[in-house]
Design a protein around this motif. Structure first.
Motif, mmCIF file in Angstrom:
data_model
loop_
_atom_site.group_PDB
_atom_site.id
_atom_site.type_symbol
_atom_site.label_atom_id
_atom_site.label_comp_id
_atom_site.label_asym_id
_atom_site.label_seq_id
_atom_site.Cartn_x
_atom_site.Cartn_y
_atom_site.Cartn_z
ATOM 1 N N ALA A 137 53.295 2.705 4.487
ATOM 2 C CA ALA A 137 52.808 2.419 5.835
ATOM 3 C C ALA A 137 51.429 1.777 5.748
ATOM 4 O O ALA A 137 50.802 1.746 4.685
ATOM 5 C CB ALA A 137 52.739 3.698 6.666
ATOM 6 N N VAL A 138 50.979 1.275 6.867
ATOM 7 C CA VAL A 138 49.690 0.598 6.942
ATOM 8 C C VAL A 138 48.773 1.341 7.897
ATOM 9 O O VAL A 138 49.149 1.645 9.030
ATOM 10 C CB VAL A 138 49.867 -0.859 7.419
ATOM 11 N N LYS A 139 47.585 1.682 7.419
ATOM 12 C CA LYS A 139 46.528 2.219 8.278
ATOM 13 C C LYS A 139 45.516 1.087 8.495
ATOM 14 O O LYS A 139 44.820 0.694 7.567
ATOM 15 C CB LYS A 139 45.845 3.417 7.626
ATOM 16 N N ARG A 140 45.473 0.581 9.705
ATOM 17 C CA ARG A 140 44.539 -0.512 9.973
ATOM 18 C C ARG A 140 43.132 0.042 10.187
ATOM 19 O O ARG A 140 42.944 1.138 10.700
ATOM 20 C CB ARG A 140 44.990 -1.301 11.208
ATOM 21 N N GLY A 141 42.140 -0.732 9.767
ATOM 22 C CA GLY A 141 40.744 -0.349 9.943
ATOM 23 C C GLY A 141 39.892 -1.564 10.245
ATOM 24 O O GLY A 141 40.249 -2.693 9.888
ATOM 25 N N TYR A 142 38.754 -1.344 10.891
ATOM 26 C CA TYR A 142 37.877 -2.427 11.320
ATOM 27 C C TYR A 142 36.459 -2.195 10.816
ATOM 28 O O TYR A 142 36.068 -1.050 10.522
ATOM 29 C CB TYR A 142 37.834 -2.499 12.847
ATOM 30 N N HIS A 143 35.698 -3.276 10.713
ATOM 31 C CA HIS A 143 34.256 -3.100 10.501
ATOM 32 C C HIS A 143 33.475 -4.168 11.271
ATOM 33 O O HIS A 143 33.980 -5.227 11.616
ATOM 34 C CB HIS A 143 33.896 -3.077 9.011
ATOM 35 N N MET A 144 32.218 -3.823 11.512
ATOM 36 C CA MET A 144 31.257 -4.709 12.160
ATOM 37 C C MET A 144 29.897 -4.447 11.527
ATOM 38 O O MET A 144 29.574 -3.313 11.176
ATOM 39 C CB MET A 144 31.195 -4.438 13.663
ATOM 40 N N HIS A 145 29.100 -5.515 11.350
ATOM 41 C CA HIS A 145 27.738 -5.363 10.832
ATOM 42 C C HIS A 145 26.728 -5.435 11.968
ATOM 43 O O HIS A 145 26.926 -6.177 12.939
ATOM 44 C CB HIS A 145 27.425 -6.463 9.806
ATOM 45 N N TYR A 146 25.638 -4.684 11.805
ATOM 46 C CA TYR A 146 24.573 -4.617 12.805
ATOM 47 C C TYR A 146 23.233 -4.825 12.117
ATOM 48 O O TYR A 146 23.040 -4.433 10.964
ATOM 49 C CB TYR A 146 24.568 -3.261 13.514
ATOM 50 N N ALA A 147 22.317 -5.395 12.851
ATOM 51 C CA ALA A 147 20.948 -5.495 12.360
ATOM 52 C C ALA A 147 20.311 -4.110 12.369
ATOM 53 O O ALA A 147 20.635 -3.262 13.211
ATOM 54 C CB ALA A 147 20.143 -6.453 13.244
ATOM 55 N N ALA A 148 19.422 -3.872 11.421
ATOM 56 C CA ALA A 148 18.685 -2.607 11.399
ATOM 57 C C ALA A 148 17.507 -2.697 12.363
ATOM 58 O O ALA A 148 16.764 -3.679 12.364
ATOM 59 C CB ALA A 148 18.202 -2.308 9.989
ATOM 60 N N THR A 149 17.356 -1.679 13.175
ATOM 61 C CA THR A 149 16.213 -1.606 14.071
ATOM 62 C C THR A 149 14.987 -1.159 13.276
ATOM 63 O O THR A 149 15.074 -0.189 12.519
ATOM 64 C CB THR A 149 16.483 -0.604 15.207
ATOM 65 N N PRO A 150 13.841 -1.839 13.390
ATOM 66 C CA PRO A 150 12.645 -1.403 12.650
ATOM 67 C C PRO A 150 12.341 0.071 12.899
ATOM 68 O O PRO A 150 12.328 0.533 14.037
ATOM 69 C CB PRO A 150 11.546 -2.304 13.227
ATOM 70 N N GLY A 151 12.144 0.800 11.810
ATOM 71 C CA GLY A 151 11.890 2.227 11.913
ATOM 72 C C GLY A 151 13.144 3.069 11.938
ATOM 73 O O GLY A 151 13.069 4.299 11.931
#
Length: 417
Positions: free
Chosen positions: A272-286
């Motif tokens: 079977a297939v388990k679908r997954g997602y990702h997204m990148h985000y900028a790091a907030t200073p601090g």
């Protein structure tokens, strides 16, 4: 006139599992051709949490309590989402998964997987050193964090099994957790910092370092369709952009696409297939992040990557070729922002990948048994990156007739009949 070349082994699938199998066959004196329809590492190996998970001693099981089942059945959980139209097709597989997740069968699965887990990092370290990839990894573990005291207490109680196996970890209360990762907010009540695992800053880059090592040692890569694999009198043939190649041995390491090819050669595998997602985000200073963080109750991972902070979602059960859904990410992102003030999204659209999973929570590694010279290495579910190097070694030892590093019987395709 068709060009025909001859080689010892063809490996179908140039993800991390296939690349490692190719490297280990090559190290044992075999000439090897890697074949993929895309570039190396551009499918499932491209997007994951980037963990070589040495501490994962119990497989991800199907929930067994009524409360948990009802939670996921509501289809509103952040950790698991299913397509209602797909549910009738996947129900038999889910039932088999549920059966294998009983306490006794889960213990059997954990015992079967432990020899691979115990060797996963050692085998990766050999390849990391040879590929000059130390700059791609970080060796200070990952953090499993909890939002409620009850969940934290259960996790702490469960660490006794890990301690008995010699795994290293530290228990962090809320204050200690925020001292270790100052960017985190106060939404988390405690954590277990697992010290043995290695985090990968860019999983695709690691695959490419291994691939470059394979090429530098004389290996070949060609684009082609694995479905052209055909039985020949003296072995196997496959058609690629460069023509036809004949090989004595063929290795199927196609991840989520392995089941179809295995079926063509007489094997019915409940993949079977388990679908997954990702997204990148900028790091907030601090509010930077230095280690991967699993929000245990939220069902997602935040991991610092070369590109930014990667949010990887939980599981989506849907047809492999169904359109991407916005729901997994839209459910996880607000929860992630509660524990870490994320900056702007860095990707135009979420990435989606397919985890190949078998209901008994262990991969297929070894010979076809029905077709001479046909071999398999697939079905690693959430641990393709973790187990790629040791799986490659085991597969190559079986192909070349060496004494295998671990007993391969638990991973034999014959268990499915």
């Amino acid at each position: 006139m068709t060009t025909v070349s001859k080689i010892d082994a063809v490996v179908l699938g140039a993800g991390i599992v296939g690349v490692c199998a190719a490297l280990h066959l090559q190290a044992r004196g075999r000439s090897v051709l890697l074949v993929d329809r895309r570039g190396p590492g551009e499918e499932t190996s491209f997007g994951n949490a980037g963990l070589i998970e040495r501490a994962s001693i119990v497989p991800y099981a199907f929930p067994r309590t009524v409360r948990e089942v009802l939670r996921y059945a509501s289809n509103r959980a952040s950790a698991v989402r299913y397509d209602p139209l797909f549910l009738p097709r996947i129900t038999p597989w889910l039932f088999a998964y549920w059966r294998h997740s009983s306490p006794s069968r889960l213990a059997e699965a954990a015992s079967a997987m432990l020899p691979l887990i115990e060797r996963c990092l050692d085998e990766h370290d050999v390849l990391i050193a040879a590929a000059g990839a130390e700059d791609v990894v970080r060796r200070d573990g990952w953090i499993e964090a909890f939002r409620t005291p009850a969940a934290f207490d259960r996790a702490v109680a469960a660490t006794s099994a890990a301690a008995a196996l010699g795994l290293r970890f530290e228990i962090l209360d809320s204050r200690s957790l925020h001292e270790r990762e100052p960017g985190l907010t106060g939404a988390l009540r405690g954590a277990v910092h697992w010290l043995d695992p290695v985090a990968v800053r860019d999983p695709h880059a690691l695959t490419m370092r291994y691939f470059d090592l394979f090429i530098s040692r004389g290996g070949s890569f060609q684009t082609g369709d694995a479905q052209t694999l055909d039985r020949q009198a003296a072995g196997w043939s496959v058609t690629t952009s460069a023509g036809t190649t004949e090989a004595r041995d063929a290795v199927v390491a196609l991840g989520a696409w392995s089941g179809r090819l295995a079926q063509r050669f007489g094997h019915r595998v409940p993949l079977a297939v388990k679908r997954g997602y990702h997204m990148h985000y900028a790091a907030t200073p601090g509010a930077e992040l230095t280690r991967p963080i699993l929000d245990d109750e939220g069902g997602y991972v935040l991991a610092p990557m070369t590109r930014g902070i990667r949010l990887t979602t939980g599981v989506e059960m849907a047809a492999a070729d169904a359109p991407a859904s916005p729901l997994p990410l839209s459910r996880c992102e607000p929860l992630a922002r509660q524990i870490l003030p994320l900056g702007a999204r860095l990707d135009a659209t979420p990435w989606m990948g397919l985890r190949p999973a078998l209901p008994d929570m262990r991969p297929v590694i070894g010979a076809s048994g029905r077709q001479p010279g046909l071999w398999f290495s697939f079905g690693h579910a959430h641990h393709g990156l973790t187990l790629a190097a040791v799986s490659g070694r085991l597969l190559a030892e079986l192909v070349t007739g060496e004494e295998p590093v671990v007993d391969s019987n638990p991973y034999a395709i014959a268990r499915f009949g």
